[in-house]
Scaffold this motif. Sequence first.
Motif, PDB file in Angstrom:
ATOM      1  N   PHE A  84       0.838  -1.203   0.000  1.00 26.84           N
ATOM      2  CA  PHE A  84       0.000   0.000   0.000  1.00 26.84           C
ATOM      3  C   PHE A  84       0.872   1.253   0.000  1.00 26.84           C
ATOM      4  CE2 PHE A  84      -3.118  -3.004   2.006  1.00 26.84           C
ATOM      5  CZ  PHE A  84      -4.066  -2.929   0.998  1.00 26.84           C
ATOM      6  N   GLU A  85       1.972   1.203   0.747  1.00 19.84           N
ATOM      7  CA  GLU A  85       2.867   2.362   0.820  1.00 19.84           C
ATOM      8  C   GLU A  85       3.477   2.660  -0.548  1.00 19.84           C
ATOM      9  OE1 GLU A  85       6.932   3.855   3.114  1.00 19.84           O
ATOM     10  OE2 GLU A  85       6.222   1.806   3.361  1.00 19.84           O
ATOM     11  N   ARG A  86       3.944   1.610  -1.231  1.00 18.17           N
ATOM     12  CA  ARG A  86       4.544   1.805  -2.559  1.00 18.17           C
ATOM     13  C   ARG A  86       3.519   2.330  -3.552  1.00 18.17           C
ATOM     14  NH1 ARG A  86       9.880   2.403  -2.515  1.00 18.17           N
ATOM     15  NH2 ARG A  86      10.660   1.187  -0.772  1.00 18.17           N
ATOM     16  N   GLU A  87       2.316   1.806  -3.460  1.00 15.55           N
ATOM     17  CA  GLU A  87       1.277   2.249  -4.381  1.00 15.55           C
ATOM     18  C   GLU A  87       0.891   3.704  -4.120  1.00 15.55           C
ATOM     19  OE1 GLU A  87      -0.263   0.395  -7.171  1.00 15.55           O
ATOM     20  OE2 GLU A  87       1.785  -0.235  -6.705  1.00 15.55           O
ATOM     21  N   ALA A  88       0.948   4.125  -2.854  1.00 18.20           N
ATOM     22  CA  ALA A  88       0.673   5.525  -2.525  1.00 18.20           C
ATOM     23  C   ALA A  88       1.761   6.435  -3.088  1.00 18.20           C
ATOM     24  CB  ALA A  88       0.580   5.692  -1.007  1.00 18.20           C
TER      25      ALA A  88
ATOM     26  N   PHE B  49       9.536   6.186  -9.403  1.00 23.62           N
ATOM     27  CA  PHE B  49       9.863   6.613  -8.046  1.00 23.62           C
ATOM     28  C   PHE B  49       9.501   5.577  -6.990  1.00 23.62           C
ATOM     29  CE2 PHE B  49      10.235  10.768 -10.036  1.00 23.62           C
ATOM     30  CZ  PHE B  49      11.241  11.370  -9.296  1.00 23.62           C
ATOM     31  N   ALA B  50       8.442   4.825  -7.225  1.00 19.60           N
ATOM     32  CA  ALA B  50       7.991   3.856  -6.224  1.00 19.60           C
ATOM     33  C   ALA B  50       8.730   2.527  -6.309  1.00 19.60           C
ATOM     34  CB  ALA B  50       6.493   3.609  -6.376  1.00 19.60           C
ATOM     35  N   TYR B  51       9.141   2.131  -7.503  1.00 20.34           N
ATOM     36  CA  TYR B  51       9.711   0.799  -7.667  1.00 20.34           C
ATOM     37  C   TYR B  51      11.078   0.777  -8.355  1.00 20.34           C
ATOM     38  CZ  TYR B  51       5.072  -0.756  -6.296  1.00 20.34           C
ATOM     39  OH  TYR B  51       3.904  -0.952  -5.598  1.00 20.34           O
ATOM     40  N   ILE B  52      11.175   1.422  -9.505  1.00 23.53           N
ATOM     41  CA  ILE B  52      12.408   1.291 -10.291  1.00 23.53           C
ATOM     42  C   ILE B  52      13.605   1.939  -9.618  1.00 23.53           C
ATOM     43  CG2 ILE B  52      13.547   1.926 -12.451  1.00 23.53           C
ATOM     44  CD1 ILE B  52      10.879   1.432 -13.861  1.00 23.53           C
ATOM     45  N   TYR B  53      13.495   3.207  -9.205  1.00 21.41           N
ATOM     46  CA  TYR B  53      14.636   3.873  -8.591  1.00 21.41           C
ATOM     47  C   TYR B  53      15.067   3.229  -7.272  1.00 21.41           C
ATOM     48  CZ  TYR B  53      13.660   7.484 -12.110  1.00 21.41           C
ATOM     49  OH  TYR B  53      13.439   8.154 -13.288  1.00 21.41           O
ATOM     50  N   PRO B  54      14.137   2.865  -6.382  1.00 25.62           N
ATOM     51  CA  PRO B  54      14.567   2.140  -5.165  1.00 25.62           C
ATOM     52  C   PRO B  54      15.246   0.811  -5.502  1.00 25.62           C
ATOM     53  CG  PRO B  54      12.359   3.012  -4.868  1.00 25.62           C
ATOM     54  CD  PRO B  54      12.696   3.203  -6.324  1.00 25.62           C
ATOM     55  N   GLY B  55      14.749   0.136  -6.550  1.00 28.13           N
ATOM     56  CA  GLY B  55      15.363  -1.127  -6.964  1.00 28.13           C
ATOM     57  C   GLY B  55      16.776  -0.920  -7.468  1.00 28.13           C
ATOM     58  N   VAL B  56      16.971   0.104  -8.297  1.00 27.48           N
ATOM     59  CA  VAL B  56      18.301   0.408  -8.808  1.00 27.48           C
ATOM     60  C   VAL B  56      19.248   0.750  -7.662  1.00 27.48           C
ATOM     61  CG1 VAL B  56      19.639   2.099 -10.136  1.00 27.48           C
ATOM     62  CG2 VAL B  56      17.540   1.129 -11.098  1.00 27.48           C
ATOM     63  N   ASN B  57      18.742   1.467  -6.674  1.00 28.39           N
ATOM     64  CA  ASN B  57      19.568   1.809  -5.521  1.00 28.39           C
ATOM     65  C   ASN B  57      20.057   0.547  -4.799  1.00 28.39           C
ATOM     66  OD1 ASN B  57      20.704   3.841  -3.716  1.00 28.39           O
ATOM     67  ND2 ASN B  57      19.237   3.085  -2.211  1.00 28.39           N
ATOM     68  N   ARG B  58      19.194  -0.446  -4.679  1.00 29.31           N
ATOM     69  CA  ARG B  58      19.606  -1.707  -4.055  1.00 29.31           C
ATOM     70  C   ARG B  58      20.708  -2.384  -4.870  1.00 29.31           C
ATOM     71  NH1 ARG B  58      14.022  -4.851  -2.302  1.00 29.31           N
ATOM     72  NH2 ARG B  58      13.409  -3.450  -0.584  1.00 29.31           N
ATOM     73  N   VAL B  59      20.552  -2.364  -6.191  1.00 33.74           N
ATOM     74  CA  VAL B  59      21.561  -2.961  -7.074  1.00 33.74           C
ATOM     75  C   VAL B  59      22.904  -2.253  -6.907  1.00 33.74           C
ATOM     76  CG1 VAL B  59      22.245  -3.300  -9.488  1.00 33.74           C
ATOM     77  CG2 VAL B  59      19.895  -3.796  -8.782  1.00 33.74           C
ATOM     78  N   LEU B  60      22.871  -0.921  -6.914  1.00 34.50           N
ATOM     79  CA  LEU B  60      24.100  -0.140  -6.804  1.00 34.50           C
ATOM     80  C   LEU B  60      24.767  -0.340  -5.445  1.00 34.50           C
ATOM     81  CD1 LEU B  60      23.070   3.231  -8.509  1.00 34.50           C
ATOM     82  CD2 LEU B  60      24.184   1.237  -9.522  1.00 34.50           C
ATOM     83  N   GLN B  61      23.965  -0.428  -4.396  1.00 24.74           N
ATOM     84  CA  GLN B  61      24.539  -0.656  -3.069  1.00 24.74           C
ATOM     85  C   GLN B  61      25.238  -2.009  -2.995  1.00 24.74           C
ATOM     86  OE1 GLN B  61      21.122  -0.030  -0.488  1.00 24.74           O
ATOM     87  NE2 GLN B  61      21.978   1.898   0.239  1.00 24.74           N
ATOM     88  N   ALA B  62      24.595  -3.042  -3.532  1.00 21.82           N
ATOM     89  CA  ALA B  62      25.202  -4.374  -3.517  1.00 21.82           C
ATOM     90  C   ALA B  62      26.486  -4.393  -4.350  1.00 21.82           C
ATOM     91  CB  ALA B  62      24.204  -5.407  -4.048  1.00 21.82           C
ATOM     92  N   ALA B  63      26.411  -3.849  -5.550  1.00 20.16           N
ATOM     93  CA  ALA B  63      27.582  -3.815  -6.428  1.00 20.16           C
ATOM     94  C   ALA B  63      28.705  -2.976  -5.830  1.00 20.16           C
ATOM     95  CB  ALA B  63      27.188  -3.265  -7.796  1.00 20.16           C
ATOM     96  N   GLY B  64      28.344  -1.976  -5.056  1.00 17.17           N
ATOM     97  CA  GLY B  64      29.327  -1.079  -4.457  1.00 17.17           C
ATOM     98  C   GLY B  64      30.188  -1.707  -3.387  1.00 17.17           C
ATOM     99  N   ARG B  65      29.906  -2.965  -2.997  1.00 16.34           N
ATOM    100  CA  ARG B  65      30.749  -3.633  -2.011  1.00 16.34           C
ATOM    101  C   ARG B  65      32.119  -3.989  -2.582  1.00 16.34           C
ATOM    102  NH1 ARG B  65      29.325  -1.241   1.320  1.00 16.34           N
ATOM    103  NH2 ARG B  65      27.941  -0.255  -0.162  1.00 16.34           N
ATOM    104  N   VAL B  66      32.247  -4.013  -3.904  1.00 15.64           N
ATOM    105  CA  VAL B  66      33.477  -4.528  -4.526  1.00 15.64           C
ATOM    106  C   VAL B  66      34.643  -3.549  -4.417  1.00 15.64           C
ATOM    107  CG1 VAL B  66      34.504  -5.338  -6.689  1.00 15.64           C
ATOM    108  CG2 VAL B  66      32.164  -5.996  -6.100  1.00 15.64           C
TER     109      VAL B  66
END
Length: 224
Positions: A132-136, A151-168
Amino acid sequence: FDNSQLSVSIMDKISTRLSEREDTLGAVCRAIAATVSAKRGNYMIFSPSFKYSEALARAFSAKYPKIKILSQKKDMTAREKADFLAEFEKESKSYLIGFCVMGGIYSEGIDLVGESLIGAVVIGIGIPALSFEREAIAAYYNDKYEEGKQFAYIYPGVNRVLQAAGRVIRREDDRGVIVLIDDRFDDPIYKSVIPKLWSGMKFISTAEELRDELDRFWKEGEEK
């Protein structure tokens, strides 16, 4: 750091959508094997969920039983979390693969420098689950910019990808590899948010091509 210290490969011929994950599990395992076989060392594999991470770890271990693996669990104690990281800090000339989840404790805020972590494989695009929060949020930004989904799904998802990849790469003399697996990374909206330091990224079709690309990258590093 200089972008020649980082290899970014995108395997955009493998779908990791929920409905296709079981069918592509073998292809993902082969991609992981190609990644680690190019150079012995420590790697982390970031998955979209605990369920998928556990399935992937089982499938990989069954196919490559001699490679040491660790798996992030849902309810790890503080001691278990510390022990997990300590394994990566030990000196070793063999393989160590940690199966983790995006958005979890090992995908942000940890510093495994030098040989402690030389590669990460990120599976999926990190999109948050429907709520419900994401849909809002989507409704708000759709009215404001007509970009609710972004803003609700794609950008937060990309941020997760970048954070994980940034461990290297954690310090200026680190060298390592990132492999992203999902056919949606070829979508223009994802290409538009790729960091400038990833400008040399390569789109790879097969595990064999990936192995060749990473072989080249590591050999170049040895020659410098």
